[in-house]
Design a protein around this motif. Structure first.
Motif, PDB file in Angstrom:
ATOM      1  N   TYR A  24       0.841  -1.201   0.000  1.00 29.30           N
ATOM      2  CA  TYR A  24       0.000   0.000   0.000  1.00 29.30           C
ATOM      3  C   TYR A  24       0.876   1.251   0.000  1.00 29.30           C
ATOM      4  N   GLN A  47       4.527  -2.966   2.759  1.00 32.24           N
ATOM      5  CA  GLN A  47       3.728  -4.182   2.763  1.00 32.24           C
ATOM      6  C   GLN A  47       2.624  -4.073   3.815  1.00 32.24           C
ATOM      7  N   ALA A  48       1.556  -4.820   3.603  1.00 32.77           N
ATOM      8  CA  ALA A  48       0.445  -4.827   4.554  1.00 32.77           C
ATOM      9  C   ALA A  48       0.943  -5.215   5.943  1.00 32.77           C
ATOM     10  N   ASP A  49       0.410  -4.537   6.954  1.00 33.89           N
ATOM     11  CA  ASP A  49       0.708  -4.765   8.371  1.00 33.89           C
ATOM     12  C   ASP A  49       2.081  -4.254   8.785  1.00 33.89           C
ATOM     13  N   ASP A  70      -6.271   9.786   7.045  1.00 32.86           N
ATOM     14  CA  ASP A  70      -6.629   8.378   7.292  1.00 32.86           C
ATOM     15  C   ASP A  70      -5.964   7.928   8.595  1.00 32.86           C
ATOM     16  N   ASN A  72      -7.063   5.883  11.038  1.00 32.56           N
ATOM     17  CA  ASN A  72      -7.511   4.651  11.703  1.00 32.56           C
ATOM     18  C   ASN A  72      -6.355   3.756  12.143  1.00 32.56           C
ATOM     19  N   GLY A  73      -5.270   3.755  11.385  1.00 28.48           N
ATOM     20  CA  GLY A  73      -4.152   2.887  11.729  1.00 28.48           C
ATOM     21  C   GLY A  73      -3.155   3.485  12.700  1.00 28.48           C
ATOM     22  N   THR A  85       0.103   1.493  11.559  1.00 30.49           N
ATOM     23  CA  THR A  85       0.009   0.153  10.992  1.00 30.49           C
ATOM     24  C   THR A  85      -0.617   0.256   9.607  1.00 30.49           C
ATOM     25  N   ILE A  86       0.119  -0.201   8.601  1.00 31.48           N
ATOM     26  CA  ILE A  86      -0.341  -0.080   7.218  1.00 31.48           C
ATOM     27  C   ILE A  86      -1.405  -1.136   6.929  1.00 31.48           C
ATOM     28  N   GLU A  87      -2.616  -0.677   6.644  1.00 26.98           N
ATOM     29  CA  GLU A  87      -3.725  -1.588   6.351  1.00 26.98           C
ATOM     30  C   GLU A  87      -4.360  -1.301   4.994  1.00 26.98           C
ATOM     31  N   SER A  88      -4.043  -0.143   4.418  1.00 30.12           N
ATOM     32  CA  SER A  88      -4.591   0.257   3.118  1.00 30.12           C
ATOM     33  C   SER A  88      -3.793   1.472   2.666  1.00 30.12           C
ATOM     34  N   THR A  90      -2.852   5.065   2.496  1.00 29.09           N
ATOM     35  CA  THR A  90      -3.051   5.991   3.609  1.00 29.09           C
ATOM     36  C   THR A  90      -2.462   7.356   3.285  1.00 29.09           C
TER      37      THR A  90
END
Length: 211
Positions: A24, A47-49, A70, A72-73, A85-88, A90
């Motif tokens: 992401y 990378q994710a997470d 953004d 949320n993470g 924390t990378i989740e999408s 951002t």
């Protein structure tokens, strides 16, 4: 006799290919009053997470206020040093607030709030002003940069910080006069008793003899 079978055993299946790891984009933005020091690149791919350290540093005369976008993470959207924390994909902005100084001075009393000193506050902060006169003094007024003081004549008031301000709490000394009369007359002004006057007050005194 039975003939051996001519059929061959099937070949083992090839190992499954690992699933691709999602990645992401992280887009960061500086705003007026400071900059983002970590990560060094404002546009990156993770990378994710992945766990990303974020650090925002205010310029002189500013303080960090919050992250926006953004969020949320984020571990803490109100902390200049935090983690994401990378989740999408951002996008985040680091926001800063202008600060101003409030210098409070006094003679003849004490500043209970905020204290006699130089203080720093975010722009728009409402600060309580509370003073106590020393024995033998009384509060008169606030002077200096008083345009944003709610009531410059009150010892218990507020000031809203819109720029750097220097203010002084002013007090005046007071004295008591005790007036009495012996036989043969009476006091017209100021009367018989104990009276309190500010220092420098001119007091009319008038007595009348008995007839």
């Amino acid at each position: 006799p039975t003939r051996p079978s001519s059929r061959r055993s099937p070949a083992p299946a090839p190992p499954a290919s690992p699933s691709p790891v999602a990645s992401y984009k992280l887009t960061l933005k500086n705003t007026a009053g400071g900059k983002i020091n970590s990560p060094a690149e404002l546009n990156s791919t993770y990378q994710a997470d992945a766990l990303v350290n974020l650090t925002a540093v205010p310029d002189a005369g500013y303080i960090f206020s919050s992250w926006s976008g953004d969020v949320n993470g984020l571990a803490d959207a109100n902390a200049a040093n935090t983690t994401l924390t990378i989740e999408s994909d951002t996008s985040l902005a680091a926001n800063f607030t202008k600060t101003f100084t409030l210098t409070v001075r006094t003679q003849g009393g004490s500043i209970d709030l905020p204290g006699e000193s130089v203080h720093s506050y975010p722009s728009g902060t409402e600060v309580n002003l509370d003073v106590t006169p020393d024995p033998g003094y009384e509060f008169v007024n606030w002077t200096g940069d008083i345009s944003s003081i709610a009531d410059p004549k009150s010892p218990h008031t507020t000031i809203t910080l819109k720029n750097n301000c220097n203010i002084t709490a002013n007090f005046v000394r007071f004295f008591t006069i005790t007036v009495s009369t012996a036989k043969g007359g009476w006091i017209i002004k100021p009367g018989e008793g104990t009276f309190t006057y500010r220092e420098g007050t001119s007091v009319d005194v008038e007595a009348m003899p008995d007839s």
